[in-house]
Design an enzyme around this catalytic site. Structure first.
Site: not given
Length: 620
Positions: A274, A359, A387
């Protein structure tokens, strides 16, 4: 060179020797563009070479690429005809920061939440097979997104489809939004450290005679287990290749070309970094994950002190309450920074749990803790709680377990758009038995409501918006407010505005303009029915205002309460319309929905007119 690439077809005309210079240009363009508009930076700097290689090798858009999570697709957008639109990124009427089917034929699937790519790509691959079409489906999924159960559900399904043209690319950058956690991340780290196996295997093959080579091939799977951990992806039925350098086009392109010619589910493990190519982002990919505008030469400068954000209010409350109550535990599904839990993790590491992008697991995990007498606080964005709806109902509310839900990013969120907006929590929470549902109107009330939810012996939620509050002074005490009690904030005549959460401030502005009564309702459930009856008895009409969907929301709860009481009273419901609301400046979006002070006043006058008894319009 980048200016000559208006589609992947143009890209595929280039000789391979030109791809590295193109990658350098593309990376520079991404950095320059995001520095001017704001947006996701670190992840996009890391996918430059991978994006080029995919569009170079595969016949897009005929071959389908599904990006997961979609915030890493800026290079993809630039190479697929949207280079000149990048100046409008995430702005009102501009292009989205995520893949969007309506925006381009190259955006094959809308992705903005994580871990959906393998399921979608498998669906596309099997649809092609069913229709007799020869095309490839490629899912690009990050190592953080691989922590979600849905990714493994899809792999479990895909592994039995032996002749499907499916390629899963694990973009392993050792970095989701928060640092990655869990056994899978540890596994990938061990796999990366096992380079001895790959080198030994290749050297051995070059030296062995044919009979020994055949024997070695038969023993290969067992040998892997001796030198590196067993490759679980192969156990799922995938042909595993990698890991390879995701910034090395000379490795990426031949590997993708080879995989393109193979049948059955393929799994390519690429390692990227990244922030690649921009030293400041490489050094701090979290800071540069989603910056606003900045000068690339100077980097991101510390922001000047301003109003507290609601996220900061939650983070401070969590630490203060944890110091007072040793049974408090904090849970986040991979959103430590976004949910304001960095300080909590530092101060209470033994009571901090990051469960990864999971989640559903987060909510049931909290339920299990609550069964044992702990008091879990689940910090989760409103849009992500969707979710875990089944777990919220069956595992928490049905058992009436003591779990507090801190719902960040409630209402419109601005530049991230419809996928991240928390427009539905009031509607989907208030219908669940045992739930307490609150909406904070300012920073101090947010802190008080969090204390109220924590003190309540059952499931309770507090919703609050993204960004800074109203500037209200925040008391340091951990004071709860009376359960199910609203308050009148302004006395007026004729019209009573029943405002919920963030709509209290614009409702007060409207009250001043129309001389209307304004109530801060505070609770969606239990609703303050006594206050509603009182206001209905003393006013000609009622107006409900909420930063959430009108259908089934807080206003609907007021109407139900009036109907149950047999009260017939003119009522106007204001809130978010029955459509998905695009990205843009949050204030501009609210105004476009008529939810600023002027918009609320205009809607009231349009509905009830200026000549209604006791409705006085003050234009001063």
């Amino acid at each position: 060179m980048l200016n000559t690439i208006n589609s992947p077809a143009d890209l595929r005309q280039l000789p391979r020797t030109q791809l590295k210079p193109l990658a350098d240009e593309l990376r520079a363009f991404v950095l320059d563009s995001v520095s001017k508009t704001g947006g996701h930076l670190s992840s996009n700097l890391g996918t430059v070479e991978l994006t080029i290689a995919l569009h170079y090798v595969f016949n897009t858009p005929e071959d389908r690429i599904v990006w997961d999570v979609g915030h890493q697709t800026y290079p993809h957008k630039i190479l697929t005809g949207r280079r000149d639109q990048m100046s409008t990124l995430r702005q009102f009427d501009g292009i989205s920061g995520f893949p969007r089917r309506a925006e381009s034929e190259y955006d094959t699937f809308g992705t903005a939440h994580s871990s959906t790519s393998i399921s979608a790509a498998l669906g596309m691959a099997l649809a092609a097979k069913t229709k007799g079409e020869d095309r490839h489906a490629i899912a690009v999924i990050g190592d953080g997104a691989m922590t979600a159960g849905m990714a493994f559900e899809a792999m479990n399904n895909a592994g039995i489809c032996e002749d499907v043209n499916l390629l899963v690319i694990l973009n392993d950058n050792d970095m989701s939004i928060s640092p990655p956690v869990g056994a899978l991340n540890r596994y990938l780290a061990r796999l990366m450290s096992g380079q001895f196996y790959a080198k030994a295997k290749n050297v051995g093959k070059s030296m062995l005679p044919a009979p020994m080579l055949e024997l070695a091939k038969r023993l290969e799977e067992h040998a892997k287990g001796m030198i590196v951990p067993a490759t679980m992806f192969e156990e799922f039925g995938f042909n595993y290749i990698g890991p390879i350098d995701g910034h090395d086009l000379d490795s990426l392109i031949p590997t993708l070309q080879n995989l393109k010619n193979l049948k059955g589910p393929q799994f390519l493990h690429v390692v990227t970094k990244k922030g690649q190519g921009y030293k400041l982002a490489e050094a701090d990919p979290v800071l540069y994950h989603g910056p606003g505008k900045f000068n690339p030469a100077e980097g991101i400068k510390p922001a000047a002190a301003s109003k507290l954000t609601y996220t900061q209010v939650f983070g401070e409350w969590l630490c203060d309450m944890a110091a007072q109550d040793k049974t408090l535990v904090g849970i986040t599904p991979a959103m430590r920074e976004g949910s304001g839990m960095v300080k909590f993790e530092q101060k209470f590491p033994d009571r901090y749990y990051d469960v990864g992008i999971a989640e559903q697991h987060a909510v049931t995990f909290a339920a299990g803790m609550a069964c044992e007498g702990l008091k879990p606080v689940v910090a989760i964005y409103s849009t992500f709680l969707q979710r875990a709806y089944d777990q919220l109902i069956h595992d928490v509310a049905l058992q009436n377990l003591d779990v507090t839900f801190a719902l960040d990013r409630a209402g419109l969120v601005g530049a991230d758009g419809a996928t991240h907006a928390g427009n539905y929590d009031l509607a989907f929470l208030r219908c669940i038995p045992n739930m307490v549902v609150m909406a904070a109107s300012d920073e101090n009330e947010c802190r008080q409501m969090l204390s109220t939810a924590f003190a309540y012996k059952g499931p309770a939620s507090v919703r609050y918006p993204r960004g800074a509050g109203t500037g209200a002074a925040v008391e340091k005490t951990l004071t709860a407010i009376p359960l199910g009690k609203g308050e009148v904030r302004r006395e007026g005549k004729g019209i009573a505005i029943l405002a919920f959460g963030t709509m209290v401030a614009p409702a007060l502005a409207t009250g001043d303009k129309l001389n209307a009564t304004v109530a801060n309702m505070r609770f969606i459930k239990p609703l303050d029915v006594a206050l509603i009856r009182q206001l209905a008895a003393s006013h000609d009409a009622l107006v409900t205002v909420e930063e959430g969907c009108i259908m089934g929301g807080a206003g609907a709860a007021v109407a139900e309460a009036l109907a149950e009481a047999g009260i017939v009273k003119p009522i106007l419901h204001l809130g978010l319309p029955d459509r998905f609301i695009d990205h843009g400046d949050a204030g501009q979006l609210l105004a476009s929905c008529g939810l600023d002070g002027d918009g609320i006043a205009a809607s009231i006058v349009q509905r009830f007119g200026k000549d209604q008894p006791r409705l006085v319009v003050n234009n001063a």
